[in-house]
Design a protein around this motif. Structure first.
Motif, PDB file in Angstrom:
ATOM      1  N   GLY A  67      37.011  39.059  72.784  1.00  0.00           N
ATOM      2  CA  GLY A  67      37.072  38.680  74.190  1.00  0.00           C
ATOM      3  C   GLY A  67      38.026  39.552  74.986  1.00  0.00           C
ATOM      4  N   ARG A  68      39.085  40.015  74.346  1.00  0.00           N
ATOM      5  CA  ARG A  68      40.021  40.893  75.044  1.00  0.00           C
ATOM      6  C   ARG A  68      39.363  42.190  75.469  1.00  0.00           C
ATOM      7  N   LEU A  69      38.379  42.640  74.705  1.00  0.00           N
ATOM      8  CA  LEU A  69      37.692  43.888  75.043  1.00  0.00           C
ATOM      9  C   LEU A  69      36.911  43.767  76.347  1.00  0.00           C
ATOM     10  N   ARG A  70      36.518  42.538  76.685  1.00  0.00           N
ATOM     11  CA  ARG A  70      35.814  42.344  77.957  1.00  0.00           C
ATOM     12  C   ARG A  70      36.654  41.557  78.949  1.00  0.00           C
ATOM     13  N   GLY A  71      37.948  41.396  78.627  1.00  0.00           N
ATOM     14  CA  GLY A  71      38.881  40.790  79.572  1.00  0.00           C
ATOM     15  C   GLY A  71      38.712  39.308  79.778  1.00  0.00           C
ATOM     16  N   VAL A  72      38.262  38.586  78.740  1.00  0.00           N
ATOM     17  CA  VAL A  72      38.089  37.141  78.874  1.00  0.00           C
ATOM     18  C   VAL A  72      38.795  36.421  77.725  1.00  0.00           C
ATOM     19  N   ASP A  73      39.185  35.202  77.983  1.00  0.00           N
ATOM     20  CA  ASP A  73      39.712  34.303  76.964  1.00  0.00           C
ATOM     21  C   ASP A  73      38.802  33.084  76.982  1.00  0.00           C
ATOM     22  N   ILE A  74      37.942  32.958  75.961  1.00  0.00           N
ATOM     23  CA  ILE A  74      36.938  31.892  76.025  1.00  0.00           C
ATOM     24  C   ILE A  74      37.563  30.513  75.905  1.00  0.00           C
ATOM     25  N   ARG A  75      38.850  30.445  75.553  1.00  0.00           N
ATOM     26  CA  ARG A  75      39.532  29.149  75.550  1.00  0.00           C
ATOM     27  C   ARG A  75      39.708  28.619  76.970  1.00  0.00           C
ATOM     28  N   GLU A  76      39.507  29.480  77.955  1.00  0.00           N
ATOM     29  CA  GLU A  76      39.597  29.079  79.352  1.00  0.00           C
ATOM     30  C   GLU A  76      38.221  28.867  79.963  1.00  0.00           C
ATOM     31  N   GLN A  77      37.183  28.911  79.118  1.00  0.00           N
ATOM     32  CA  GLN A  77      35.817  28.746  79.603  1.00  0.00           C
ATOM     33  C   GLN A  77      35.085  27.714  78.754  1.00  0.00           C
ATOM     34  N   GLY A  78      34.031  27.154  79.305  1.00  0.00           N
ATOM     35  CA  GLY A  78      33.202  26.208  78.556  1.00  0.00           C
ATOM     36  C   GLY A  78      33.986  25.049  77.995  1.00  0.00           C
ATOM     37  N   SER A  79      33.821  24.832  76.684  1.00  0.00           N
ATOM     38  CA  SER A  79      34.503  23.724  76.016  1.00  0.00           C
ATOM     39  C   SER A  79      35.968  24.021  75.728  1.00  0.00           C
ATOM     40  N   GLY A  80      36.374  25.287  75.888  1.00  0.00           N
ATOM     41  CA  GLY A  80      37.751  25.662  75.603  1.00  0.00           C
ATOM     42  C   GLY A  80      38.015  25.975  74.151  1.00  0.00           C
ATOM     43  N   ASN A  81      36.957  25.945  73.333  1.00  0.00           N
ATOM     44  CA  ASN A  81      37.116  26.209  71.908  1.00  0.00           C
ATOM     45  C   ASN A  81      36.874  27.680  71.609  1.00  0.00           C
ATOM     46  N   ALA A  82      37.702  28.237  70.727  1.00  0.00           N
ATOM     47  CA  ALA A  82      37.580  29.657  70.375  1.00  0.00           C
ATOM     48  C   ALA A  82      36.656  29.832  69.176  1.00  0.00           C
ATOM     49  N   GLY A  83      35.434  29.374  69.303  1.00  0.00           N
ATOM     50  CA  GLY A  83      34.472  29.452  68.202  1.00  0.00           C
ATOM     51  C   GLY A  83      33.152  30.036  68.642  1.00  0.00           C
ATOM     52  N   GLY A  84      32.228  30.154  67.680  1.00  0.00           N
ATOM     53  CA  GLY A  84      30.956  30.795  67.938  1.00  0.00           C
ATOM     54  C   GLY A  84      30.087  30.060  68.943  1.00  0.00           C
ATOM     55  N   THR A  85      30.090  28.718  68.903  1.00  0.00           N
ATOM     56  CA  THR A  85      29.231  27.961  69.823  1.00  0.00           C
ATOM     57  C   THR A  85      29.654  28.164  71.264  1.00  0.00           C
ATOM     58  N   ASN A  86      30.945  28.057  71.522  1.00  0.00           N
ATOM     59  CA  ASN A  86      31.429  28.274  72.884  1.00  0.00           C
ATOM     60  C   ASN A  86      31.268  29.730  73.291  1.00  0.00           C
ATOM     61  N   ALA A  87      31.392  30.647  72.332  1.00  0.00           N
ATOM     62  CA  ALA A  87      31.161  32.055  72.623  1.00  0.00           C
ATOM     63  C   ALA A  87      29.720  32.274  73.081  1.00  0.00           C
ATOM     64  N   PHE A  88      28.787  31.609  72.424  1.00  0.00           N
ATOM     65  CA  PHE A  88      27.377  31.738  72.807  1.00  0.00           C
ATOM     66  C   PHE A  88      27.121  31.165  74.189  1.00  0.00           C
ATOM     67  N   ARG A  89      27.674  30.009  74.446  1.00  0.00           N
ATOM     68  CA  ARG A  89      27.424  29.343  75.724  1.00  0.00           C
ATOM     69  C   ARG A  89      28.040  30.096  76.893  1.00  0.00           C
ATOM     70  N   GLN A  95      29.368  33.538  76.717  1.00  0.00           N
ATOM     71  CA  GLN A  95      29.304  35.006  76.704  1.00  0.00           C
ATOM     72  C   GLN A  95      27.964  35.560  76.254  1.00  0.00           C
ATOM     73  N   GLY A  96      27.087  34.720  75.730  1.00  0.00           N
ATOM     74  CA  GLY A  96      25.774  35.202  75.344  1.00  0.00           C
ATOM     75  C   GLY A  96      25.613  35.422  73.851  1.00  0.00           C
ATOM     76  N   LEU A  97      24.368  35.708  73.464  1.00  0.00           N
ATOM     77  CA  LEU A  97      24.005  35.782  72.053  1.00  0.00           C
ATOM     78  C   LEU A  97      24.681  36.930  71.318  1.00  0.00           C
ATOM     79  N   ARG A  98      24.673  38.129  71.880  1.00  0.00           N
ATOM     80  CA  ARG A  98      25.232  39.283  71.186  1.00  0.00           C
ATOM     81  C   ARG A  98      26.723  39.104  70.909  1.00  0.00           C
ATOM     82  N   PHE A  99      27.445  38.626  71.883  1.00  0.00           N
ATOM     83  CA  PHE A  99      28.872  38.384  71.692  1.00  0.00           C
ATOM     84  C   PHE A  99      29.087  37.321  70.622  1.00  0.00           C
ATOM     85  N   ALA A 100      28.305  36.246  70.667  1.00  0.00           N
ATOM     86  CA  ALA A 100      28.458  35.157  69.692  1.00  0.00           C
ATOM     87  C   ALA A 100      28.157  35.634  68.283  1.00  0.00           C
ATOM     88  N   LEU A 101      27.116  36.463  68.129  1.00  0.00           N
ATOM     89  CA  LEU A 101      26.797  36.985  66.808  1.00  0.00           C
ATOM     90  C   LEU A 101      27.938  37.838  66.264  1.00  0.00           C
TER      91      LEU A 101
END
Length: 226
Positions: free
Chosen positions: A40-62, A64-70
Motif C-alpha cells: 500500500g505504501r507503493l501507491r500511497g495508501v494505508d488500507i487500515r484507513e479504508q473499508g473495514s480498516g483491516n489490513a488483510g486480503g479481503t479489505n485489500a480487494f474491496r 484496492q481491487g483484484l490485482r492488489f489483493a492477489l
C-alpha cells in the motif's frame, strides 16, 4: 499460553536453546511484515484507513481491487511459508524441543506477527493467509480440504469471514481424524482458536444480520434466481 501448549510434555522442564528462541522471534518478525501495508505504501495508501480498516486480503480487494489483493495474499502466504521453512531448516537437532515442534511454533508465531505486527503499530490482518503458508509447509495434505470447505461456504453463503472460520475449524477435525501427534494437534487447536478470535467481529455482525456479502460469490443463489 499458545506457545506452551505446542510444546511436548515432559517430566522435567524443557530447555529451549537460544537458537530456538531466535527462530521463533524471527518468525514473528517475518509475520509482522504486512503485505497490504507494505504494498500500500507503493501507491500511497494505508488500507487500515479504508473499508473495514483491516489490513488483510479481503479489505485489500474491496478497497484496492483484484490485482492488489492477489499480490497481498501471495505475499502473506509466502511469509508464513518462509518463517516455517526457516524454523524447520535451522532448528537445533537433538534439542529438547523437536524439529517439527519448531515448525509449528514458528508458523503460529508468524500468524501472531501478522495479526499484531511489531513493524506496523500492532494493527494487522486476521492471519488466514499467513496460516495457509505455514500449513502448506507443515501439512500440505490438509490444504485441499481447507480450500474446499472455504469455497463451499463462500459459494453457499457469500460470507468470506464465515468461510474462513469454518475452514480453520476443519484443522482440529483433520488432526483428530488423522491421529496426529501432539505438536500438530496443539497447532490445529491454537490456530483455529486464533482465527475464530480474529474474526469475532465478523461473527458478531453475522448474528446481527449486518455482515456484508460477496454477492458475486453466491453462485448457487444466482443459479436459483436465473
Amino acid at each position: 499460553m499458545p506457545f506452551a501448549a505446542l510444546m511436548p510434555p515432559s517430566s522435567a522442564a524443557i530447555a529451549v536453546a537460544p537458537l530456538s528462541v531466535a527462530l521463533l522471534l524471527g518468525a514473528y518478525a517475518i509475520g509482522s511484515l504486512s503485505g497490504s501495508l507494505l504494498l500500500g505504501r507503493l501507491r500511497g495508501v494505508d488500507i487500515r484507513e479504508q473499508g473495514s480498516g483491516n489490513a488483510g486480503g479481503t479489505n485489500a480487494f474491496r478497497t484496492q481491487g483484484l490485482r492488489f489483493a492477489l499480490a497481498v495474499v501471495v505475499f502473506d502466504i509466502g511469509k508464513g511459508a518462509l518463517a516455517t521453512w526457516l524454523a524447520l531448516r535451522y532448528a537445533p537437532v537433538g534439542d529438547d524441543l523437536p524439529v517439527t515442534a519448531h515448525g509449528y511454533l514458528a508458523a503460529f508465531a508468524a500468524v501472531l506477527g501478522h495479526v499484531w505486527p511489531i513493524w506496523h503499530g500492532f494493527r494487522g490482518g486476521k492471519g488466514a493467509a499467513t496460516l495457509v503458508g505455514g500449513v502448506a509447509v507443515l501439512w500440505p495434505f490438509a490444504l485441499p480440504v481447507l480450500l474446499l470447505a472455504w469455497a463451499a461456504v463462500l459459494i453457499l453463503s457469500g460470507y468470506v469471514g464465515l468461510a474462513t472460520v469454518i475452514a480453520a475449524l476443519c484443522l482440529p477435525v483433520l488432526a483428530w481424524l488423522g491421529d496426529a501427534g501432539l505438536p500438530r494437534q496443539c497447532f490445529a487447536i491454537a490456530a483455529a482458536a486464533l482465527i475464530v478470535f480474529t474474526h469475532r467481529g465478523n461473527l458478531a455482525r453475522l448474528r446481527a444480520g449486518t455482515e456484508s456479502r460477496f454477492a458475486g460469490a453466491r453462485l448457487l443463489h444466482r443459479w436459483r434466481r436465473s
